[in-house]
Design an enzyme around this catalytic site. Structure first.
Site, short mmCIF file in Angstrom:
data_model
loop_
_atom_site.label_atom_id
_atom_site.label_comp_id
_atom_site.label_asym_id
_atom_site.label_seq_id
_atom_site.Cartn_x
_atom_site.Cartn_y
_atom_site.Cartn_z
N THR A 1 0.86 -1.19 0.00
CA THR A 1 0.00 0.00 0.00
C THR A 1 0.89 1.24 0.00
OG1 THR A 1 -1.65 -1.22 1.25
CG2 THR A 1 -1.84 1.19 1.28
N LEU B 1 -6.71 -8.16 0.85
CA LEU B 1 -6.99 -9.25 1.80
C LEU B 1 -7.16 -8.72 3.23
CD1 LEU B 1 -4.23 -9.99 3.62
CD2 LEU B 1 -3.53 -10.96 1.45
N GLU C 1 -6.96 -9.76 7.34
CA GLU C 1 -6.40 -10.75 8.26
C GLU C 1 -7.55 -11.60 8.79
OE1 GLU C 1 -3.60 -9.24 11.08
OE2 GLU C 1 -2.74 -7.87 9.62
N ASN D 1 -9.58 1.69 1.97
CA ASN D 1 -9.35 1.61 3.42
C ASN D 1 -9.87 2.86 4.15
OD1 ASN D 1 -8.37 -0.94 3.35
ND2 ASN D 1 -6.27 -0.43 3.91
N GLY E 1 -18.09 0.18 18.48
CA GLY E 1 -17.33 -0.38 19.60
C GLY E 1 -16.08 0.43 19.83
N CYS F 1 -3.16 -1.59 9.08
CA CYS F 1 -3.58 -1.00 7.80
C CYS F 1 -4.43 0.26 7.96
CB CYS F 1 -4.32 -2.03 6.98
SG CYS F 1 -3.34 -3.52 6.73
N LYS G 1 -8.13 -7.73 16.09
CA LYS G 1 -9.38 -8.33 15.67
C LYS G 1 -9.29 -9.84 15.93
CE LYS G 1 -9.89 -9.03 10.97
NZ LYS G 1 -9.83 -8.73 9.54
N ARG H 1 -0.53 -4.91 16.20
CA ARG H 1 -0.23 -3.56 15.70
C ARG H 1 -1.43 -2.62 15.92
NH1 ARG H 1 1.66 -4.59 9.73
NH2 ARG H 1 0.14 -6.27 9.99
C1 UGA Z 1 -8.19 -4.04 6.17
C2 UGA Z 1 -9.18 -4.03 5.01
O1 UGA Z 1 -10.46 -4.47 5.47
C3 UGA Z 1 -8.70 -4.94 3.88
O2 UGA Z 1 -9.60 -4.86 2.77
C4 UGA Z 1 -7.29 -4.47 3.45
O3 UGA Z 1 -6.77 -5.30 2.42
C5 UGA Z 1 -6.37 -4.54 4.64
O4 UGA Z 1 -6.90 -3.68 5.69
C6 UGA Z 1 -5.01 -4.05 4.21
O5 UGA Z 1 -4.87 -2.85 3.94
O6 UGA Z 1 -4.13 -4.88 4.05
P1 UGA Z 1 -7.70 -5.74 8.20
O7 UGA Z 1 -6.75 -4.69 8.69
O8 UGA Z 1 -7.31 -7.17 8.16
O9 UGA Z 1 -8.18 -5.37 6.70
O10 UGA Z 1 -8.98 -5.67 9.15
P2 UGA Z 1 -10.50 -5.21 9.03
O11 UGA Z 1 -11.36 -6.39 8.93
O12 UGA Z 1 -10.66 -4.14 8.02
O13 UGA Z 1 -10.70 -4.57 10.48
C7 UGA Z 1 -9.96 -3.42 10.86
C8 UGA Z 1 -10.36 -2.96 12.24
O14 UGA Z 1 -11.67 -2.43 12.21
C9 UGA Z 1 -10.38 -4.06 13.31
O15 UGA Z 1 -9.79 -3.55 14.49
C10 UGA Z 1 -11.86 -4.34 13.52
O16 UGA Z 1 -12.14 -4.79 14.82
C11 UGA Z 1 -12.46 -2.96 13.27
N1 UGA Z 1 -13.87 -2.98 12.83
C12 UGA Z 1 -14.22 -3.59 11.67
C13 UGA Z 1 -14.84 -2.32 13.60
O17 UGA Z 1 -14.52 -1.72 14.65
N2 UGA Z 1 -16.13 -2.31 13.16
C14 UGA Z 1 -16.52 -2.92 12.01
O18 UGA Z 1 -17.72 -2.87 11.69
C15 UGA Z 1 -15.54 -3.59 11.25
#
Ligand code: UGA
Length: 436
Positions: A122, A152, A154, A211, A256, A263, A325, A332
């Site tokens: 990125t 993707l 995690e 993002n 929350g 990311c 998560k 991180r």
């Molecule tokens: C994120 C993006 O969702 C991916 O599409 C992207 O490829 C990735 O970053 C990246 O740049 O590599 P990721 O960091 O694995 O993926 O996690 P997410 O599922 O996006 O969650 C991010 C954070 O948001 C977590 O702490 C999660 O708990 C929080 N979250 C997510 C919320 O607080 N509320 C929600 O409704 C969804």
């Protein structure tokens, strides 16, 4: 095809294994000796469901090898994927792209006029142009550089790589387009995956824009939670109701303690920094507000703990979850760790539990007390904070925790309110008026 994948962190290791699963012959390049040894032995250096088995599978099928640096075998590769990290710079919002430039320096001697370099990391928009200039200088010819952002998540990384919802390729020449269409053919032949060809700047922007949008959605619902908390409304119901409008959609509206990880936080900051450099900082200055909302939700948990327990000095608080998560051991910018540290700063004794992510806690947050046994961790606690919604915690029997005071703050709106209340707990859920 023969390919190299340079940088085997989260993104690179997943991409390398996915490419091998698709039938390509992969050379993974990773200078970190510990990481390299683990991967070579078929051990994943991080927790990612399904990827561990896939790694062993592709090693056994001899589709992947791991090396500390390039050698003459890299000369045979048709595509080189750049997957090195672009972390936030210390003391600044900017992304540090220096690892990409170093990776190109090491790669340049192994390139020919036909090979393609495809960036997956990125990056701030405009980085690929700078890289291409550097690469042309290093090689002495007009090199093929494309950008192929990765989406993707995690926890579902392998599945997201093998069955992506879209493949985006930024190219400026036909050879790159041909090579990248070919490399993804095993996916596009089978799945109905949209294949979007763009210019390079758009492809760089797609990733940070996506993002930023996701972060904005989370912060939007968390802003609503702030309103709900003072007006008696229920953010979970609110999200359900607005999410039923297809134009809004229900995903990423879980309120929350907000977003963390390697990311979303760094990408919105890096985006603001690049927009500033381009003279259009005001276009995305709202992302600063999203960041603030996100930070405030973390502090809100500490405020609630203080409201309920008074002075936190000498109070024992159990934090359930350390990873940013569930289904990940990534610490991180984890909201769980940030909250736990804030509680410590307020004098509390904080015990932290996580099914997967405890090993690195002493290095990352030395003032926290990691504990493997949940019951031991909960013994005589004055309060419990649910910070990561692991399935284990959602299914937990509230009667089994030997706490001193039955107070739980649900930072993820993940718990069955009735179940906990019936067991005699006071449950405070962010953005909801459920406690009695
Ligand atoms: C994120 C993006 O969702 C991916 O599409 C992207 O490829 C990735 O970053 C990246 O740049 O590599 P990721 O960091 O694995 O993926 O996690 P997410 O599922 O996006 O969650 C991010 C954070 O948001 C977590 O702490 C999660 O708990 C929080 N979250 C997510 C919320 O607080 N509320 C929600 O409704 C969804």
């Amino acid at each position: 095809m023969k390919i190299t994948v340079i940088g085997l962190g989260y993104l690179g290791a997943t991409h390398a294994v996915a490419m091998a699963e698709l039938g390509h012959q992969v050379i993974g390049i990773e200078p970190n000796a510990e990481r390299l040894a683990a991967l070579s032995a078929g051990e994943l250096p991080f927790h990612e469901p399904g990827l561990d088995k896939a790694l062993v599978d592709v090693i056994e099928k001899e589709r992947i090898v791991f090396k500390a640096s390039h050698d003459e075998e890299s000369l045979e590769a048709e595509i080189h994927f750049l997957c090195v990290g672009t972390p936030q710079k210390q003391g600044s919002n900017e992304a540090d792209t220096s690892y990409l430039f170093s990776a190109l320096e090491a790669l340049a001697p192994y390139l020919s006029e036909n090979t393609v370099v495809a960036g997956k990391s990125t990056v701030p928009v405009g980085t690929a142009n700078e890289l291409k200039l550097a690469l042309d200088k290093l090689t002495g010819f007009d090199s093929h550089l494309a950008w192929n952002p990765e989406f993707l998540r995690e926890g579902t990384a392998l599945e997201d790589s093998l069955r992506p919802d879209r493949i985006v390729i930024g190219v400026s020449d036909e050879a790159s387009e041909r090579a990248l269409r070919e490399v993804y053919k095993p996916i596009t032949d089978v799945e109905d995956t949209p294949f979007l060809m763009t210019d390079i700047a758009t492809s760089e922007l797609v990733k940070v824009a996506a993002n930023s949008f996701l972060a904005t959605k989370i912060s939007f619902i968390n802003a609503m939670a702030e309103i709900a908390e003072v007006s008696g409304a229920d953010t979970v119901k609110l999200a359900e109701a607005i999410g039923m409008d297809d134009r809004i959609g229900k995903q990423f509206l879980r309120n929350g303690i907000g977003f963390g990880g390697g990311c979303l936080p760094k990408d919105i900051r890096g985006f603001m920094a690049r927009a500033d450099q381009l003279g259009v900082g005001s276009a995305v200055s709202f992302l600063g507000e999203m960041d603030q909302i996100n930070q405030r939700r973390r502090s809100r948990v500490v405020e609630i703990a203080k409201q309920e327990l008074g002075d936190l000095a000498g109070k024992k608080i159990l934090v359930l979850g350390a990873a940013f998560k569930p289904d990940s051991d990534d610490l991180r910018d984890s909201p769980a760790i940030a909250i736990a540290n804030q509680l410590v700063m307020n004098g509390a004794e904080v015990v932290i539990h996580d099914p997967m992510a405890l090993a690195d806690i002493p290095a990352v947050a030395p003032k926290l007390i990691p504990m493997v046994e949940l019951k031991e961790a909960a013994t005589a606690a004055h309060a419990v904070v649910l910070a990561t919604e692991w399935r284990d915690y959602k299914q937990l029997d509230p009667n089994t925790l030997p706490v001193q005071n039955k107070l739980i703050i649900d930072g993820r709106n993940a718990l069955d309110v009735q179940k906990w209340q019936q067991a005699g707990w006071k449950l405070i859920a962010l953005g909801r008026n459920v406690h009695k």
